[in-house]
Design a protein around this motif. Structure first.
Motif, PDB file in Angstrom:
ATOM      1  N   VAL A  11      45.077   6.419  13.224  1.00  0.00           N
ATOM      2  CA  VAL A  11      43.942   6.222  14.226  1.00  0.00           C
ATOM      3  C   VAL A  11      44.518   6.420  15.652  1.00  0.00           C
ATOM      4  CG1 VAL A  11      42.580   4.190  15.022  1.00  0.00           C
ATOM      5  CG2 VAL A  11      43.133   4.446  12.567  1.00  0.00           C
ATOM      6  N   ILE A  12      45.648   6.028  16.018  1.00  0.00           N
ATOM      7  CA  ILE A  12      46.251   6.158  17.303  1.00  0.00           C
ATOM      8  C   ILE A  12      46.174   7.688  17.807  1.00  0.00           C
ATOM      9  CG2 ILE A  12      48.357   6.310  18.783  1.00  0.00           C
ATOM     10  CD1 ILE A  12      48.563   3.276  17.451  1.00  0.00           C
ATOM     11  N   ARG A  13      46.622   8.614  16.685  1.00  0.00           N
ATOM     12  CA  ARG A  13      46.838   9.825  17.071  1.00  0.00           C
ATOM     13  C   ARG A  13      45.354  10.797  17.127  1.00  0.00           C
ATOM     14  NH1 ARG A  13      50.858  10.965  14.255  1.00  0.00           N
ATOM     15  NH2 ARG A  13      50.014  10.346  12.122  1.00  0.00           N
ATOM     16  N   LYS A  14      44.702  10.157  16.520  1.00  0.00           N
ATOM     17  CA  LYS A  14      43.025  10.640  16.522  1.00  0.00           C
ATOM     18  C   LYS A  14      42.253  10.181  17.770  1.00  0.00           C
ATOM     19  CE  LYS A  14      39.073  11.815  13.787  1.00  0.00           C
ATOM     20  NZ  LYS A  14      38.672  11.988  12.662  1.00  0.00           N
ATOM     21  N   ALA A  15      42.605   8.988  18.225  1.00  0.00           N
ATOM     22  CA  ALA A  15      42.019   8.407  19.407  1.00  0.00           C
ATOM     23  C   ALA A  15      42.626   9.269  20.671  1.00  0.00           C
ATOM     24  CB  ALA A  15      42.568   7.028  19.699  1.00  0.00           C
ATOM     25  N   ILE A  16      43.958   9.671  20.580  1.00  0.00           N
ATOM     26  CA  ILE A  16      44.411  10.531  21.794  1.00  0.00           C
ATOM     27  C   ILE A  16      44.031  11.755  21.610  1.00  0.00           C
ATOM     28  CG2 ILE A  16      46.746  11.650  22.404  1.00  0.00           C
ATOM     29  CD1 ILE A  16      48.187   9.004  21.648  1.00  0.00           C
ATOM     30  N   GLU A  17      43.710  12.448  20.226  1.00  0.00           N
ATOM     31  CA  GLU A  17      43.181  13.757  20.364  1.00  0.00           C
ATOM     32  C   GLU A  17      41.545  13.704  20.899  1.00  0.00           C
ATOM     33  OE1 GLU A  17      41.778  16.209  16.369  1.00  0.00           O
ATOM     34  OE2 GLU A  17      43.533  15.443  16.348  1.00  0.00           O
ATOM     35  N   VAL A  18      40.818  12.635  20.675  1.00  0.00           N
ATOM     36  CA  VAL A  18      39.541  12.605  20.980  1.00  0.00           C
ATOM     37  C   VAL A  18      39.335  12.341  22.780  1.00  0.00           C
ATOM     38  CG1 VAL A  18      37.457  11.086  21.094  1.00  0.00           C
ATOM     39  CG2 VAL A  18      38.411  11.651  18.938  1.00  0.00           C
ATOM     40  N   TYR A  19      40.368  11.430  23.051  1.00  0.00           N
ATOM     41  CA  TYR A  19      40.597  11.220  24.603  1.00  0.00           C
ATOM     42  C   TYR A  19      40.843  12.698  25.420  1.00  0.00           C
ATOM     43  CZ  TYR A  19      42.325  10.150  28.923  1.00  0.00           C
ATOM     44  OH  TYR A  19      42.474   9.962  30.340  1.00  0.00           O
ATOM     45  N   LYS A  20      41.655  13.576  24.843  1.00  0.00           N
ATOM     46  CA  LYS A  20      42.074  14.644  25.008  1.00  0.00           C
ATOM     47  C   LYS A  20      40.828  15.586  25.627  1.00  0.00           C
ATOM     48  CE  LYS A  20      47.102  14.380  25.110  1.00  0.00           C
ATOM     49  NZ  LYS A  20      48.240  14.966  24.397  1.00  0.00           N
ATOM     50  N   LEU A  21      39.890  15.537  24.375  1.00  0.00           N
ATOM     51  CA  LEU A  21      38.693  16.255  24.574  1.00  0.00           C
ATOM     52  C   LEU A  21      38.298  15.844  25.938  1.00  0.00           C
ATOM     53  CD1 LEU A  21      37.428  15.923  20.806  1.00  0.00           C
ATOM     54  CD2 LEU A  21      38.411  18.097  21.968  1.00  0.00           C
ATOM     55  N   THR A  22      37.976  14.683  26.343  1.00  0.00           N
ATOM     56  CA  THR A  22      37.148  14.395  27.456  1.00  0.00           C
ATOM     57  C   THR A  22      37.620  14.845  28.789  1.00  0.00           C
ATOM     58  OG1 THR A  22      38.079  12.140  27.689  1.00  0.00           O
ATOM     59  CG2 THR A  22      36.467  12.361  26.167  1.00  0.00           C
ATOM     60  N   LEU A  23      39.025  15.023  28.807  1.00  0.00           N
ATOM     61  CA  LEU A  23      39.594  15.396  30.192  1.00  0.00           C
ATOM     62  C   LEU A  23      38.870  16.398  30.922  1.00  0.00           C
ATOM     63  CD1 LEU A  23      43.386  15.213  29.242  1.00  0.00           C
ATOM     64  CD2 LEU A  23      42.033  13.464  30.368  1.00  0.00           C
ATOM     65  N   PRO A  24      38.341  17.391  30.419  1.00  0.00           N
ATOM     66  CA  PRO A  24      37.613  18.460  31.289  1.00  0.00           C
ATOM     67  C   PRO A  24      36.524  18.080  32.139  1.00  0.00           C
ATOM     68  CG  PRO A  24      38.172  19.247  29.215  1.00  0.00           C
ATOM     69  CD  PRO A  24      38.551  18.075  29.107  1.00  0.00           C
ATOM     70  N   TYR A  25      35.925  16.712  31.605  1.00  0.00           N
ATOM     71  CA  TYR A  25      34.491  16.334  32.032  1.00  0.00           C
ATOM     72  C   TYR A  25      34.798  14.974  33.011  1.00  0.00           C
ATOM     73  CZ  TYR A  25      33.268  19.144  28.016  1.00  0.00           C
ATOM     74  OH  TYR A  25      33.433  20.125  27.264  1.00  0.00           O
ATOM     75  N   SER A  26      36.122  14.716  33.466  1.00  0.00           N
ATOM     76  CA  SER A  26      36.269  13.770  34.743  1.00  0.00           C
ATOM     77  C   SER A  26      35.495  12.240  34.353  1.00  0.00           C
ATOM     78  CB  SER A  26      35.789  14.264  35.839  1.00  0.00           C
ATOM     79  OG  SER A  26      36.700  15.517  35.998  1.00  0.00           O
ATOM     80  N   LEU A  44      48.974   0.522  21.257  1.00  0.00           N
ATOM     81  CA  LEU A  44      48.241  -0.345  20.351  1.00  0.00           C
ATOM     82  C   LEU A  44      48.698  -0.389  18.664  1.00  0.00           C
ATOM     83  CD1 LEU A  44      44.817   0.685  21.101  1.00  0.00           C
ATOM     84  CD2 LEU A  44      45.685  -1.236  21.946  1.00  0.00           C
ATOM     85  N   ILE A  45      49.823   0.399  18.706  1.00  0.00           N
ATOM     86  CA  ILE A  45      50.641   0.435  17.439  1.00  0.00           C
ATOM     87  C   ILE A  45      51.362  -0.878  17.292  1.00  0.00           C
ATOM     88  CG2 ILE A  45      52.819   1.494  18.347  1.00  0.00           C
ATOM     89  CD1 ILE A  45      51.010   2.716  15.077  1.00  0.00           C
ATOM     90  N   ASP A  46      51.609  -1.722  18.556  1.00  0.00           N
ATOM     91  CA  ASP A  46      52.588  -2.912  18.470  1.00  0.00           C
ATOM     92  C   ASP A  46      51.698  -4.055  18.056  1.00  0.00           C
ATOM     93  OD1 ASP A  46      54.732  -1.280  19.139  1.00  0.00           O
ATOM     94  OD2 ASP A  46      54.580  -1.417  21.042  1.00  0.00           O
ATOM     95  N   LEU A  47      50.088  -3.928  17.891  1.00  0.00           N
ATOM     96  CA  LEU A  47      49.538  -5.083  17.671  1.00  0.00           C
ATOM     97  C   LEU A  47      50.031  -5.523  16.173  1.00  0.00           C
ATOM     98  CD1 LEU A  47      45.856  -4.286  19.054  1.00  0.00           C
ATOM     99  CD2 LEU A  47      47.387  -5.833  19.909  1.00  0.00           C
ATOM    100  N   PRO A  48      50.000  -6.877  15.907  1.00  0.00           N
ATOM    101  CA  PRO A  48      50.368  -7.363  14.798  1.00  0.00           C
ATOM    102  C   PRO A  48      49.262  -7.669  13.927  1.00  0.00           C
ATOM    103  CG  PRO A  48      50.655  -9.249  16.401  1.00  0.00           C
ATOM    104  CD  PRO A  48      50.189  -7.681  17.421  1.00  0.00           C
ATOM    105  N   GLN A  49      49.284  -7.829  12.780  1.00  0.00           N
ATOM    106  CA  GLN A  49      48.289  -8.648  11.829  1.00  0.00           C
ATOM    107  C   GLN A  49      47.660  -9.727  12.333  1.00  0.00           C
ATOM    108  OE1 GLN A  49      46.792  -6.662   9.323  1.00  0.00           O
ATOM    109  NE2 GLN A  49      45.367  -8.226   8.991  1.00  0.00           N
ATOM    110  N   GLY A  50      46.579  -9.799  12.580  1.00  0.00           N
ATOM    111  CA  GLY A  50      45.789 -11.171  13.088  1.00  0.00           C
ATOM    112  C   GLY A  50      45.751 -11.235  14.614  1.00  0.00           C
ATOM    113  N   TRP A  51      46.042 -10.203  15.278  1.00  0.00           N
ATOM    114  CA  TRP A  51      46.170 -10.245  16.756  1.00  0.00           C
ATOM    115  C   TRP A  51      44.882 -10.694  17.550  1.00  0.00           C
ATOM    116  CZ3 TRP A  51      42.390  -7.354  19.612  1.00  0.00           C
ATOM    117  CH2 TRP A  51      41.703  -6.323  18.703  1.00  0.00           C
ATOM    118  N   ASP A  52      43.773 -10.628  16.694  1.00  0.00           N
ATOM    119  CA  ASP A  52      42.471 -11.173  17.090  1.00  0.00           C
ATOM    120  C   ASP A  52      42.060 -12.498  16.799  1.00  0.00           C
ATOM    121  OD1 ASP A  52      40.065 -11.086  18.714  1.00  0.00           O
ATOM    122  OD2 ASP A  52      39.113  -9.582  17.167  1.00  0.00           O
TER     123      ASP A  52
END
Length: 182
Positions: A54-69, A35-43
């Motif tokens: 934001v990407i680093r925090k999203a990965i951190e949050v995602y890794k919190l979910t791993l034990p719960y399948s 998602l880091i490669d999305l340019p301004q105005g991608w939407d």
């Protein structure tokens, strides 16, 4: 490896090696990093660039979910955030990491006509987020091991007039005994 396709619903979907969704943790992390490669105005002309924080925090949050399948799909937001849609059966948590690194949560339940939003865009702390993730994971496990009687709405209930009895034959069928039949 990852090809991005902008859908008509203004969200970004990823196809990893020919499959629409993949739940291998490394592939989900790769999708988030892409998602880091999305340019301004991608939407369709709007859509802010997603920061590395934001990407680093999203990965951190995602890794919190791993034990719960939980199943996970990712969607960038036009405001420069990332939404992780976590699901199990008919329970959904939409975890949005905002551009300012805040976390908001939307909780939904049901599919089709039984769908409803329990709450929407509620700011949460890490502690509250983990509690919600644990809650839907535990609810899923309870449904799997429940020993309470369960009858679907359209199920025919057994009555004295209609019984299923085992056959004496070595077939995979059962004899039907209707006591009212002559």
């Amino acid at each position: 490896m990852i090809n991005e396709v902008i859908s008509s619903s203004n969200s970004l979907k990823f196809f990893v090696e020919g499959s629409e969704s993949s739940f291998h943790p490394d592939e989900i992390v790769a999708q988030i990093k892409a998602l880091i490669d999305l340019p301004q105005g991608w939407d369709f002309g709007s859509g802010d660039v997603i920061s590395s924080e934001v990407i680093r925090k999203a990965i951190e949050v995602y890794k919190l979910t791993l034990p719960y399948s939980l199943m996970c799909t990712i969607h960038p937001t036009s405001e420069g955030g990332i939404t992780l849609v976590l699901s199990t059966k008919d329970k959904f948590l939409d975890v949005t990491i905002e551009k300012n690194l805040g976390i908001s949560l939307t909780k939904e339940q049901g599919i089709g006509f039984d769908y409803h939003i329990i709450y929407s865009d509620r700011p949460v702390s890490y502690h509250e987020l983990i509690q919600e993730i644990q809650t839907i994971s535990i609810e899923n496990c309870i449904e799997c091991i429940s020993s309470e009687p369960f009858t679907l709405r359209n199920t025919i209930r057994e009555s004295e007039d209609f019984k299923v009895i085992a056959s004496n034959h070595t077939e995979t069928e059962y004899q039907f005994l209707n006591t009212n039949a002559h």
